[in-house]
Write a protein that holds these residues in place. Structure first.
Motif, PDB file in Angstrom:
ATOM      1  N   ALA A   1      21.434  -6.718  18.849  1.00  0.00           N
ATOM      2  CA  ALA A   1      21.329  -5.637  17.592  1.00  0.00           C
ATOM      3  C   ALA A   1      21.519  -4.433  18.235  1.00  0.00           C
ATOM      4  N   LEU A   2      20.832  -4.121  19.320  1.00  0.00           N
ATOM      5  CA  LEU A   2      21.337  -2.755  19.903  1.00  0.00           C
ATOM      6  C   LEU A   2      22.717  -2.518  20.618  1.00  0.00           C
ATOM      7  N   ILE A   3      23.311  -3.401  21.024  1.00  0.00           N
ATOM      8  CA  ILE A   3      24.641  -3.157  21.481  1.00  0.00           C
ATOM      9  C   ILE A   3      25.758  -3.310  20.370  1.00  0.00           C
ATOM     10  N   SER A   4      25.270  -4.137  19.420  1.00  0.00           N
ATOM     11  CA  SER A   4      26.246  -4.054  17.939  1.00  0.00           C
ATOM     12  C   SER A   4      26.192  -2.880  17.541  1.00  0.00           C
ATOM     13  N   SER A   5      25.033  -2.151  17.179  1.00  0.00           N
ATOM     14  CA  SER A   5      25.056  -0.902  16.514  1.00  0.00           C
ATOM     15  C   SER A   5      25.545   0.169  17.090  1.00  0.00           C
TER      16      SER A   5
ATOM     17  N   ALA B   1      28.874  -3.560  27.614  1.00  0.00           N
ATOM     18  CA  ALA B   1      29.265  -5.150  28.064  1.00  0.00           C
ATOM     19  C   ALA B   1      27.856  -5.185  28.914  1.00  0.00           C
ATOM     20  N   TYR B   2      27.560  -6.504  28.806  1.00  0.00           N
ATOM     21  CA  TYR B   2      26.557  -7.225  29.950  1.00  0.00           C
ATOM     22  C   TYR B   2      27.266  -7.932  30.894  1.00  0.00           C
ATOM     23  N   VAL B   3      27.257  -7.798  32.173  1.00  0.00           N
ATOM     24  CA  VAL B   3      27.996  -8.772  33.105  1.00  0.00           C
ATOM     25  C   VAL B   3      26.968  -9.291  33.882  1.00  0.00           C
ATOM     26  N   HIS B   4      27.155 -10.666  34.436  1.00  0.00           N
ATOM     27  CA  HIS B   4      26.310 -11.171  35.209  1.00  0.00           C
ATOM     28  C   HIS B   4      27.085 -12.019  36.226  1.00  0.00           C
TER      29      HIS B   4
ATOM     30  N   GLY C   1      29.643 -10.616  37.954  1.00  0.00           N
ATOM     31  CA  GLY C   1      30.883 -10.360  37.678  1.00  0.00           C
ATOM     32  C   GLY C   1      31.420 -10.946  36.642  1.00  0.00           C
ATOM     33  N   MET C   2      30.887 -11.718  35.366  1.00  0.00           N
ATOM     34  CA  MET C   2      31.458 -12.126  34.489  1.00  0.00           C
ATOM     35  C   MET C   2      30.787 -11.501  33.024  1.00  0.00           C
ATOM     36  N   HIS C   3      31.758 -11.300  32.047  1.00  0.00           N
ATOM     37  CA  HIS C   3      31.142 -10.902  30.944  1.00  0.00           C
ATOM     38  C   HIS C   3      30.339 -12.089  30.101  1.00  0.00           C
ATOM     39  N   ILE C   4      29.202 -11.615  29.548  1.00  0.00           N
ATOM     40  CA  ILE C   4      28.380 -12.512  28.979  1.00  0.00           C
ATOM     41  C   ILE C   4      27.968 -12.059  27.486  1.00  0.00           C
ATOM     42  N   ARG C   5      28.169 -10.720  27.552  1.00  0.00           N
ATOM     43  CA  ARG C   5      27.977  -9.971  26.044  1.00  0.00           C
ATOM     44  C   ARG C   5      29.165  -8.629  26.046  1.00  0.00           C
ATOM     45  N   ALA C   6      29.401  -8.420  24.726  1.00  0.00           N
ATOM     46  CA  ALA C   6      30.151  -7.140  24.557  1.00  0.00           C
ATOM     47  C   ALA C   6      30.191  -6.750  23.313  1.00  0.00           C
ATOM     48  N   ASN C   7      30.190  -5.432  22.888  1.00  0.00           N
ATOM     49  CA  ASN C   7      30.104  -5.055  21.396  1.00  0.00           C
ATOM     50  C   ASN C   7      31.653  -4.813  21.039  1.00  0.00           C
ATOM     51  N   GLU C   8      31.577  -4.397  19.704  1.00  0.00           N
ATOM     52  CA  GLU C   8      33.122  -4.312  19.122  1.00  0.00           C
ATOM     53  C   GLU C   8      33.909  -2.994  19.953  1.00  0.00           C
ATOM     54  N   ALA C   9      32.806  -2.010  20.173  1.00  0.00           N
ATOM     55  CA  ALA C   9      33.599  -1.012  20.697  1.00  0.00           C
ATOM     56  C   ALA C   9      34.353  -1.409  21.941  1.00  0.00           C
ATOM     57  N   TYR C  10      33.534  -2.134  22.820  1.00  0.00           N
ATOM     58  CA  TYR C  10      34.284  -2.532  24.323  1.00  0.00           C
ATOM     59  C   TYR C  10      35.477  -3.313  24.015  1.00  0.00           C
ATOM     60  N   LEU C  11      35.312  -4.263  22.968  1.00  0.00           N
ATOM     61  CA  LEU C  11      36.442  -5.176  22.830  1.00  0.00           C
ATOM     62  C   LEU C  11      37.624  -4.596  22.541  1.00  0.00           C
ATOM     63  N   GLU C  12      37.365  -3.480  21.523  1.00  0.00           N
ATOM     64  CA  GLU C  12      38.514  -2.598  20.992  1.00  0.00           C
ATOM     65  C   GLU C  12      39.175  -1.820  22.019  1.00  0.00           C
ATOM     66  N   MET C  13      38.449  -1.188  22.901  1.00  0.00           N
ATOM     67  CA  MET C  13      38.843  -0.598  24.100  1.00  0.00           C
ATOM     68  C   MET C  13      39.890  -1.194  24.898  1.00  0.00           C
ATOM     69  N   PHE C  14      39.643  -2.392  24.985  1.00  0.00           N
ATOM     70  CA  PHE C  14      40.482  -3.372  26.129  1.00  0.00           C
ATOM     71  C   PHE C  14      41.373  -4.172  25.251  1.00  0.00           C
ATOM     72  N   GLY C  15      41.416  -4.263  23.824  1.00  0.00           N
ATOM     73  CA  GLY C  15      42.461  -4.599  23.182  1.00  0.00           C
ATOM     74  C   GLY C  15      42.222  -6.224  23.106  1.00  0.00           C
ATOM     75  N   PHE C  16      40.837  -6.650  22.836  1.00  0.00           N
ATOM     76  CA  PHE C  16      40.526  -7.824  22.486  1.00  0.00           C
ATOM     77  C   PHE C  16      39.933  -8.088  21.172  1.00  0.00           C
ATOM     78  N   GLU C  17      40.716  -9.136  20.306  1.00  0.00           N
ATOM     79  CA  GLU C  17      40.068  -9.167  18.892  1.00  0.00           C
ATOM     80  C   GLU C  17      38.665  -9.863  18.911  1.00  0.00           C
ATOM     81  N   GLY C  18      38.184 -10.641  19.629  1.00  0.00           N
ATOM     82  CA  GLY C  18      37.011 -11.485  19.594  1.00  0.00           C
ATOM     83  C   GLY C  18      36.255 -11.697  20.944  1.00  0.00           C
ATOM     84  N   PHE C  19      34.925 -11.803  20.950  1.00  0.00           N
ATOM     85  CA  PHE C  19      34.180 -12.083  22.356  1.00  0.00           C
ATOM     86  C   PHE C  19      34.948 -13.253  23.096  1.00  0.00           C
ATOM     87  N   ASP C  20      35.234 -14.153  21.993  1.00  0.00           N
ATOM     88  CA  ASP C  20      35.614 -15.522  22.922  1.00  0.00           C
ATOM     89  C   ASP C  20      36.748 -15.355  23.747  1.00  0.00           C
TER      90      ASP C  20
END
Length: 235
Positions: A149-153, A159-162, A164-183
């Motif tokens: 809820a915190l990162i989504s708002s 993004a949360y990285v564990h 070296g790998m992404h395990i969570r990211a919000n819409e702003a992060y995805l948009e910045m890097f040009g991804f449509e969805g977290f998958d």
């Protein structure tokens, strides 16, 4: 409350009240605090199991008024985590296997106080461990819910990285890097989003962090989008 100080809410199934009292004395003499109840009918048993907090059912495998298989089935039907233990006068192979098949988690030799104490104490400690695990799992789910809820708002890219790998990211992060969805980014290495010219610098930073060193308050670095285009970023 420490495990050894916890009160065991015990439901006893015995044909004779004297036998139930003898088992209670065995447990108390072993240093266990028990709060016992003994239903006098199948109806009372079902009422207690359904409406009261019971830790363990200790049932005679040879009881006549409440046959052991019925006891185990009724406890299982509640869906509650209530261990059913059987007591027997003789622990031969046939008795143990039959009791286990009928739903007993363990069988105690009723003529040996130390064995009755061991079986009940061991099962109660296992019960407390399972309850503790469920509590931790519930706490973890609540923490994850709040985290999401915190990162989504947030309007900031997060993004949360564990390892070296992404395990969570919000819409702003995805948009910045040009991804449509977290998958599209799930499991993707964060290094894949760093411009090649800055890759070595970022690798060294990750190594320092993995050794427990504090990262800089911010880091200016070249990043790259999913289409390969580059941009300057501040972490």
């Amino acid at each position: 409350m420490a495990q050894q100080d916890a009160v065991i809410r015990l439901l006893l199934v015995e044909d004779q009240l004297e036998d139930a009292e003898h088992l209670i004395s065995m447990l108390r003499n072993g240093g266990m605090a028990v709060r016992p109840q003994r239903p006098e009918s199948a109806e009372e048993f079902e009422t207690l199991i359904a409406n009261q907090s019971i830790d363990i059912v200790l049932a005679s495998h040879s009881a006549k008024y409440l046959p052991f298989p019925n006891v185990a089935k009724r406890v299982e039907a509640t869906g509650k985590d209530i261990p059913v233990l059987a007591t027997a006068a003789v622990l031969d192979e046939a008795t143990v296997l039959r009791a286990i098949a009928e739903g007993a988690r363990d069988v105690a030799l009723r003529t040996r106080p130390e064995h009755v104490q061991f079986v009940v104490r061991n099962e109660f400690q296992s019960l407390l461990a399972r309850r503790g695990l469920r509590h931790l799992e519930a706490s973890l789910r609540e923490t994850e819910r709040r985290c999401d809820a915190l990162i989504s708002s947030s309007r900031d890219p997060i993004a949360y990285v564990h390892e070296g790998m992404h395990i969570r990211a919000n819409e702003a992060y995805l948009e910045m890097f040009g991804f449509e969805g977290f998958d599209e980014i799930e499991g993707l290495s964060v290094l894949d989003l760093i411009a090649p010219a800055n890759a070595d610098t970022f690798k060294q930073l990750l190594k320092k962090i993995s050794k427990g060193e504090s990262p800089p308050r911010q880091l200016e670095i070249g990043a790259q989008r999913s289409d390969g285009s580059k941009f300057d970023a501040v972490m």
